[in-house]
Design an enzyme around this catalytic site. Structure first.
Site, PDB file in Angstrom:
ATOM      1  N   VAL A 111       7.630 -54.579  16.201  1.00 52.34           N
ATOM      2  CA  VAL A 111       7.513 -53.541  15.188  1.00 52.34           C
ATOM      3  C   VAL A 111       6.359 -52.622  15.557  1.00 52.34           C
ATOM      4  O   VAL A 111       5.253 -53.090  15.840  1.00 52.34           O
ATOM      5  CB  VAL A 111       7.236 -54.162  13.802  1.00 52.34           C
ATOM      6  CG1 VAL A 111       7.163 -53.085  12.738  1.00 52.34           C
ATOM      7  CG2 VAL A 111       8.299 -55.196  13.456  1.00 52.34           C
ATOM      8  N   CYS A 112       6.598 -51.317  15.581  1.00 50.20           N
ATOM      9  CA  CYS A 112       5.500 -50.384  15.832  1.00 50.20           C
ATOM     10  C   CYS A 112       4.966 -49.868  14.512  1.00 50.20           C
ATOM     11  O   CYS A 112       5.490 -48.922  13.941  1.00 50.20           O
ATOM     12  CB  CYS A 112       5.959 -49.219  16.711  1.00 50.20           C
ATOM     13  SG  CYS A 112       4.571 -48.190  17.201  1.00 50.20           S
ATOM     14  N   LEU A 113       3.957 -50.558  14.015  1.00 50.79           N
ATOM     15  CA  LEU A 113       3.319 -50.140  12.769  1.00 50.79           C
ATOM     16  C   LEU A 113       1.824 -50.159  13.055  1.00 50.79           C
ATOM     17  O   LEU A 113       1.279 -51.203  13.427  1.00 50.79           O
ATOM     18  CB  LEU A 113       3.702 -51.117  11.640  1.00 50.79           C
ATOM     19  CG  LEU A 113       3.166 -50.816  10.255  1.00 50.79           C
ATOM     20  CD1 LEU A 113       3.735 -49.495   9.732  1.00 50.79           C
ATOM     21  CD2 LEU A 113       3.538 -51.945   9.290  1.00 50.79           C
TER      22      LEU A 113
END
Lengths: 183, 450
Positions: A111-113
């Site tokens: 996840v790119c958060l």
């Protein structure tokens, strides 16, 4: 402190054989902080939490997000959270267990958060992360892509992106990739 | 005759500290040859870690008059250790660090007795740690320090006036190095700040955004992290990456190289790959030597009282010239690990429900909607609903039973309190003591375990 050590060493020798073993589970400061985060969780209706290892293991849990607007309306997406004893010094490890066609989540569930990595700060908490995950579904972002193809489609052809998302969520192929149904 | 000459020359420098009175000595310092003997006889030091700092510490302590030393380390010797972990030789590669280090120091320093423990620090019972007079830490991770700190602080007891009881204070001396920088500190739980009081001293780890790794790598480290965090999972579905497996590391290195070539980025090497993946900063032998010497000296000062101890945190920087500084950090009075917490006396019959209500009325707490945890068990959780449901049945049970019939112990409570008309959330440590439960019960349980 030598006098004290002397007294204690003599006591220790006396007690040597009369000592029971104490195996106590040590609760880390991270676990305590997590206890507080969890007991204060304020989840939206769209998010639920589950503890697969029972009430005493808060370090591993699952969060399910059901977006109520946007491209992903009607879908159900499950994330696993792994919290280290160094929490909140270290961010939890979050993976998406539902295969999803999304510019900011790759096919392996990364996840790119920003708050999960470069922008994590100990003042943030589990609630913030869950809010951030929910936000990813209402506001997918083609500027920080992990799934390059999905990001390009979202940027260049939002209509086609929308139909790709629908096809993926109802169980079907987008390009060469098969997505299991998640609605 | 020969022996006495050797003995004298070995303790000559030590004797200058132990045999003569002084103005800057610790309380109750009684100089004399007896003190030298007592150090050997009655002081047991545990060295945690037998790596760069551990090797130095063991040598320094053995030469500083300590005789009863033990060392614990879970690692085996690697080739890359040999430049600075001077107790190890090429033929030792693959052997447990603790065992080789103990043997080498005993060979070189006559009369010293070092017991090695080749295991994880978590594998030992609390009793193991409680047996030592002083614990000296030569570790490279925050996590391990935090664990030992919580163990040492768990022995600490406070009296009714929230004063630490001296005989329960387990002193720690902590060393740490990173390249040309290092620190040495003295931790007296209950008196000086514990590790958790000042955890904020450690800067957060530098982490690259995943999307930068995936889309726009600019540095060699970006290429390595891409191979490590993204490419590995793509190719090895399900198999976890093991940083200690040389084949895994080689795979990441090769993939990082391919990516670096693709983007025209120079600088990917195998050693940089190891550095980035394992978060290693090159260790400098002289930094380890300086920091360990400071730690060994503090250990001697605590034990003998021959001088006041460092108060309480020394930093060393040898990167440009030399800079050292001592800072006196202060305790976090509400520290969950070393703080006294709030003393609460209860009847053994009080139910968990009643206990939660009492916290709301308690003048020092005024804690409403409390969730309660005891030794890692969640006795009651106010939220989320799934946990509330799982713990609700405990409300009608007596707290004494829920805590395993222990006459006194620590529980933790989370809830909200009113501060200046604003609701704030707090996490508090509570020292629960049950009235009317005979202390003899305590003794019986202890004896029963024999």
């Amino acid at each position: 402190m030598i006098k004290l050590f002397k007294v204690k060493e003599k006591q220790r020798e006396l007690a040597e054989n009369a000592n029971g073993k104490t195996l106590v589970k040590k609760q880390s400061a991270g676990e305590l902080r997590l206890h507080r985060d969890i007991s204060e969780l304020n989840l939206q209706k769209t998010c639920t939490i589950a503890f697969p290892n029972g009430k005493d293991d808060l370090m591993n849990f699952e969060v399910t997000v059901r977006p109520d607007e946007g491209y992903y309306l009607g879908g159900t997406f499950m994330f696993t959270f792994q919290v280290s004893p160094m929490y909140p010094h270290e961010a939890p490890k979050v993976k998406c267990k539902t295969k999803v066609y999304h510019p900011n989540i790759d096919l392996e569930g990364n996840v790119c958060l920003n708050i999960l990595r470069e922008d994590w700060k100990p003042v943030l908490n589990i609630n913030t992360i869950i809010y951030g995950l929910f936000h990813l579904f209402t506001q997918p972002n083609y500027e920080d892509p992990l799934n390059h193809d999905a990001a390009a489609v979202l940027r260049d052809n939002p209509k086609m992106f929308e139909s790709n998302v629908r096809r993926a969520m109802s169980g079907g192929y987008v390009g060469q990739t098969l997505f299991p149904r998640c609605m | 005759m020969v022996e006495s000459t050797v003995q004298q020359s070995r303790s000559r420098d030590l004797d200058k500290l132990l045999l003569r009175p002084g103005n800057l000595v610790g309380p109750n310092f009684e100089p004399g040859p007896g003190l030298r003997e007592d150090l050997k006889e009655y002081v047991r030091v545990l060295v945690v870690g037998a790596g760069g700092l551990g090797c130095e510490l063991l040598k320094d302590l053995a030469l500083s008059g300590f005789r009863e030393i033990e060392v614990i380390d879970m690692d085996r010797i690697e080739v890359s250790n040999l430049n600075r972990q001077f107790l190890f030789r090429l033929e030792d590669v693959g052997k447990p660090k603790a065992e080789v280090a103990a043997r080498r120091v005993m060979q070189r320093v006559a009369g010293v007795n070092i017991v090695p423990h080749f295991c994880r620090i978590e594998d030992k019972e609390l009793d193991f740690y409680s047996n030592f007079s002083i614990i000296a830490l030569g570790l490279d991770s925050i996590e391990a320090r935090s664990y030992i700190n919580s163990v040492a602080c768990s022995f600490l007891e406070y009296d009714a006036d929230d004063k630490p009881q001296e005989e329960t204070v387990k002193p720690m001396v902590d060393g740490g190095t990173e390249g040309f920088q290092g620190h040495a500190r003295v931790i007296m739980p209950g008196i000086t700040p514990c590790f958790e009081c000042t955890i904020w001293l450690f800067p957060p780890q530098v982490k690259f955004p995943l999307c930068t790794l995936a889309e726009t790598p600019r540095t060699a480290a970006h290429c390595i992290e891409y191979a490590h965090l993204i490419k590995w999972d793509e190719v090895h579905s399900g198999e976890a990456f093991d940083p200690d497996d040389p084949e895994h590391m080689k795979w990441v290195y090769d993939e990082a190289n391919k990516r670096a070539e693709l983007f025209g980025i120079p600088g990917v090497t195998l050693s940089l790959t190891q550095g980035v993946v394992k978060n290693i900063i090159p260790a400098i032998a002289s930094t380890n030597a300086i920091i360990s010497a400071a730690c060994a000296l503090e250990t001697l000062k605590i034990a003998s009282g021959c001088s006041k101890t460092l108060s309480n945190y020394l930093t060393y920087n040898g990167a440009e010239g030399l800079h050292t500084k001592v800072t006196e950090f202060v305790r976090d009075k509400d520290c969950l690990v070393c703080g006294p917490g709030v003393l609460i006396e209860l009847d053994a019959s009080v139910t968990l429900q009643k206990f939660i209500e009492l916290l709301e009325e308690h003048p020092k707490l005024l804690l409403s909607k409390a969730s309660i945890a005891h030794r890692g068990k969640n006795l009651y959780m106010q939220a989320p609903p799934v946990l509330e449901e799982m713990t609700r049945s405990n409300l009608s049970k007596s707290l004494y039973d829920l805590m395993g019939k222990i006459p006194k112990d620590v529980v933790h409570a989370t809830g909200t309190t009113n501060k200046n008309d604003k609701k704030t959330s707090v996490l508090r440590k509570l020292r629960v003591v049950f009235k009317g439960v005979d202390e003899i019960t305590d003794m019986e349980t202890a004896a029963g375990g024999a």
